[in-house]
Motif scaffolding. Sequence first.
Motif, PDB file in Angstrom:
ATOM      1  N   ASP A 107      41.798  49.632  42.783  1.00  0.00           N
ATOM      2  CA  ASP A 107      41.893  48.274  43.318  1.00  0.00           C
ATOM      3  C   ASP A 107      40.687  47.417  42.984  1.00  0.00           C
ATOM      4  O   ASP A 107      40.586  46.277  43.439  1.00  0.00           O
ATOM      5  CB  ASP A 107      42.128  48.300  44.827  1.00  0.00           C
ATOM      6  CG  ASP A 107      41.036  49.062  45.574  1.00  0.00           C
ATOM      7  OD1 ASP A 107      40.026  49.456  44.941  1.00  0.00           O
ATOM      8  OD2 ASP A 107      41.190  49.263  46.790  1.00  0.00           O
ATOM      9  N   ASP A 108      39.739  47.954  42.205  1.00  0.00           N
ATOM     10  CA  ASP A 108      38.615  47.140  41.767  1.00  0.00           C
ATOM     11  C   ASP A 108      38.018  47.736  40.498  1.00  0.00           C
ATOM     12  O   ASP A 108      38.466  48.788  40.008  1.00  0.00           O
ATOM     13  CB  ASP A 108      37.557  46.986  42.861  1.00  0.00           C
ATOM     14  CG  ASP A 108      36.836  48.285  43.215  1.00  0.00           C
ATOM     15  OD1 ASP A 108      37.084  49.322  42.563  1.00  0.00           O
ATOM     16  OD2 ASP A 108      36.012  48.270  44.151  1.00  0.00           O
ATOM     17  N   TYR A 109      37.013  47.055  39.951  1.00  0.00           N
ATOM     18  CA  TYR A 109      36.387  47.486  38.698  1.00  0.00           C
ATOM     19  C   TYR A 109      35.913  48.929  38.764  1.00  0.00           C
ATOM     20  O   TYR A 109      36.160  49.727  37.845  1.00  0.00           O
ATOM     21  CB  TYR A 109      35.217  46.552  38.375  1.00  0.00           C
ATOM     22  CG  TYR A 109      34.377  47.000  37.202  1.00  0.00           C
ATOM     23  CD1 TYR A 109      34.699  46.614  35.907  1.00  0.00           C
ATOM     24  CD2 TYR A 109      33.256  47.803  37.396  1.00  0.00           C
ATOM     25  CE1 TYR A 109      33.930  47.028  34.831  1.00  0.00           C
ATOM     26  CE2 TYR A 109      32.483  48.224  36.322  1.00  0.00           C
ATOM     27  CZ  TYR A 109      32.824  47.836  35.045  1.00  0.00           C
ATOM     28  OH  TYR A 109      32.060  48.268  33.979  1.00  0.00           O
ATOM     29  N   GLN A 141      32.142  38.091  43.633  1.00  0.00           N
ATOM     30  CA  GLN A 141      32.549  38.446  44.997  1.00  0.00           C
ATOM     31  C   GLN A 141      31.580  39.421  45.638  1.00  0.00           C
ATOM     32  O   GLN A 141      31.203  39.281  46.806  1.00  0.00           O
ATOM     33  CB  GLN A 141      33.953  39.050  44.977  1.00  0.00           C
ATOM     34  CG  GLN A 141      35.061  38.042  44.740  1.00  0.00           C
ATOM     35  CD  GLN A 141      36.413  38.708  44.584  1.00  0.00           C
ATOM     36  OE1 GLN A 141      36.505  39.878  44.190  1.00  0.00           O
ATOM     37  NE2 GLN A 141      37.465  37.965  44.868  1.00  0.00           N
ATOM     38  N   ARG A 142      31.181  40.416  44.864  1.00  0.00           N
ATOM     39  CA  ARG A 142      30.272  41.429  45.409  1.00  0.00           C
ATOM     40  C   ARG A 142      28.895  40.842  45.708  1.00  0.00           C
ATOM     41  O   ARG A 142      28.230  41.262  46.652  1.00  0.00           O
ATOM     42  CB  ARG A 142      30.153  42.599  44.429  1.00  0.00           C
ATOM     43  CG  ARG A 142      31.444  43.382  44.240  1.00  0.00           C
ATOM     44  CD  ARG A 142      31.882  44.076  45.524  1.00  0.00           C
ATOM     45  NE  ARG A 142      30.884  45.010  45.987  1.00  0.00           N
ATOM     46  CZ  ARG A 142      30.819  46.293  45.621  1.00  0.00           C
ATOM     47  NH1 ARG A 142      31.735  46.783  44.809  1.00  0.00           N
ATOM     48  NH2 ARG A 142      29.870  47.081  46.093  1.00  0.00           N
ATOM     49  N   ILE A 195      43.465  42.970  37.610  1.00  0.00           N
ATOM     50  CA  ILE A 195      43.940  44.029  38.503  1.00  0.00           C
ATOM     51  C   ILE A 195      45.363  43.687  38.927  1.00  0.00           C
ATOM     52  O   ILE A 195      45.647  42.566  39.345  1.00  0.00           O
ATOM     53  CB  ILE A 195      43.042  44.158  39.740  1.00  0.00           C
ATOM     54  CG1 ILE A 195      41.615  44.551  39.338  1.00  0.00           C
ATOM     55  CG2 ILE A 195      43.618  45.173  40.723  1.00  0.00           C
ATOM     56  CD1 ILE A 195      41.477  45.939  38.779  1.00  0.00           C
ATOM     57  N   PHE A 197      34.888  39.873  40.098  1.00  0.00           N
ATOM     58  CA  PHE A 197      34.414  41.058  40.835  1.00  0.00           C
ATOM     59  C   PHE A 197      32.915  40.960  41.107  1.00  0.00           C
ATOM     60  O   PHE A 197      32.460  41.162  42.238  1.00  0.00           O
ATOM     61  CB  PHE A 197      34.736  42.320  40.032  1.00  0.00           C
ATOM     62  CG  PHE A 197      34.034  43.555  40.525  1.00  0.00           C
ATOM     63  CD1 PHE A 197      34.490  44.218  41.653  1.00  0.00           C
ATOM     64  CD2 PHE A 197      32.920  44.048  39.858  1.00  0.00           C
ATOM     65  CE1 PHE A 197      33.832  45.358  42.127  1.00  0.00           C
ATOM     66  CE2 PHE A 197      32.264  45.189  40.315  1.00  0.00           C
ATOM     67  CZ  PHE A 197      32.713  45.840  41.451  1.00  0.00           C
ATOM     68  N   TYR A 253      38.794  38.467  35.665  1.00  0.00           N
ATOM     69  CA  TYR A 253      38.552  39.401  36.746  1.00  0.00           C
ATOM     70  C   TYR A 253      37.155  40.040  36.791  1.00  0.00           C
ATOM     71  O   TYR A 253      36.527  40.021  37.866  1.00  0.00           O
ATOM     72  CB  TYR A 253      39.610  40.519  36.782  1.00  0.00           C
ATOM     73  CG  TYR A 253      39.218  41.557  37.799  1.00  0.00           C
ATOM     74  CD1 TYR A 253      39.295  41.269  39.169  1.00  0.00           C
ATOM     75  CD2 TYR A 253      38.658  42.778  37.418  1.00  0.00           C
ATOM     76  CE1 TYR A 253      38.849  42.181  40.122  1.00  0.00           C
ATOM     77  CE2 TYR A 253      38.217  43.691  38.366  1.00  0.00           C
ATOM     78  CZ  TYR A 253      38.306  43.389  39.713  1.00  0.00           C
ATOM     79  OH  TYR A 253      37.849  44.285  40.647  1.00  0.00           O
ATOM     80  N   SER A 296      39.148  34.504  46.478  1.00  0.00           N
ATOM     81  CA  SER A 296      38.811  35.157  47.740  1.00  0.00           C
ATOM     82  C   SER A 296      38.200  34.069  48.613  1.00  0.00           C
ATOM     83  O   SER A 296      37.180  33.492  48.277  1.00  0.00           O
ATOM     84  CB  SER A 296      37.800  36.284  47.506  1.00  0.00           C
ATOM     85  OG  SER A 296      36.585  35.778  47.027  1.00  0.00           O
TER      86      SER A 296
END
Length: 315
Positions: A295-297, A52-53, A288, A49, A45, A33
């Motif tokens: 589309d996400d965890y 990114q968050r 994913i 996740f 992944y 990202s």
Amino acid sequence: MSVSARRLSVLGCMLMLLVATGCVSAGPASSASTRHGLTVVTGFYPLQFVAQRLAGVQATVISLTQPGAEPHDLELSPRQVASLTTASLVVYEKGFQPAVDEAVLQSENQQVIDITTIVPLRPLALAGGDDLGAERRRNPDSALDPHVWLDPTALDRIAGVVAERLATIDPDHATEYARNAATLGKQLRTLDRSFRAGLAHCARREFITTHAAFGYLAQRYHLTQIPISGISPDAEPSPIRIAAVQRLAVARGLTTIFSETLVSPALAQAIAGDLGLVTDVLDPIEGITDQSRGDDYLSVMSANLAALRKAGGCS
């Protein structure tokens, strides 16, 4: 210098310029990202996740595992290996991806988080007897279950440590990292409450899955997983193991054989067909894809909850 030599020299310089400016691609390094500031490299992944968050717009977050790829057997390109050396932070799980373990060691990067130091791995628990012993003998590490992220409370603990490290590396944005961690933590705790409530009253508390990925989830919510294969989703189960699973399915009145998105459902379909059962997807969220039920965890975990409730006859 001859004319032909000068031409070769000019062509060489032009090629070097094109590569340097990105006009000639060296191939993708990973799934990323793109943001700015820091660079955070993650093994696969669920860690991507989290990063990114937490990092938001303050970092470019890279996953070494491409979308749709099976992370257990990851092989790294030279470019990916090099990315670990220059990363602002590396987040990985020691023992889960041997290629990443080796690359982290070679990088000598000091800003590294091994999530097993936050959530220690537990022994692999099997229902119906330990008849996956051959896999354990070939690979003693397979006695430990790496799928800690399938317990939302464990992922929350991991996120807290990653946020603290980001704040240490980039103190100018420490408040933003803390705020993002609080938001993610609230979402993960809400997810945990949904699982506890949704799985509190079920006719069946055992479930069959193609590989032993759900031990942490099962323990957290007082369920029992019956895996057909061990830790590796590509491992071929023995006839003895398949027969043991079939006996358990009949004896416990189970209705469903779970497969997953990154592995062929053929084995689950074959066993279900033999017993007249149905198949469904229970996703270990190792990646994913377009086939993922979300589309996400968070959304895929919610889909997992719905699948478990249906298979367990939960009210």
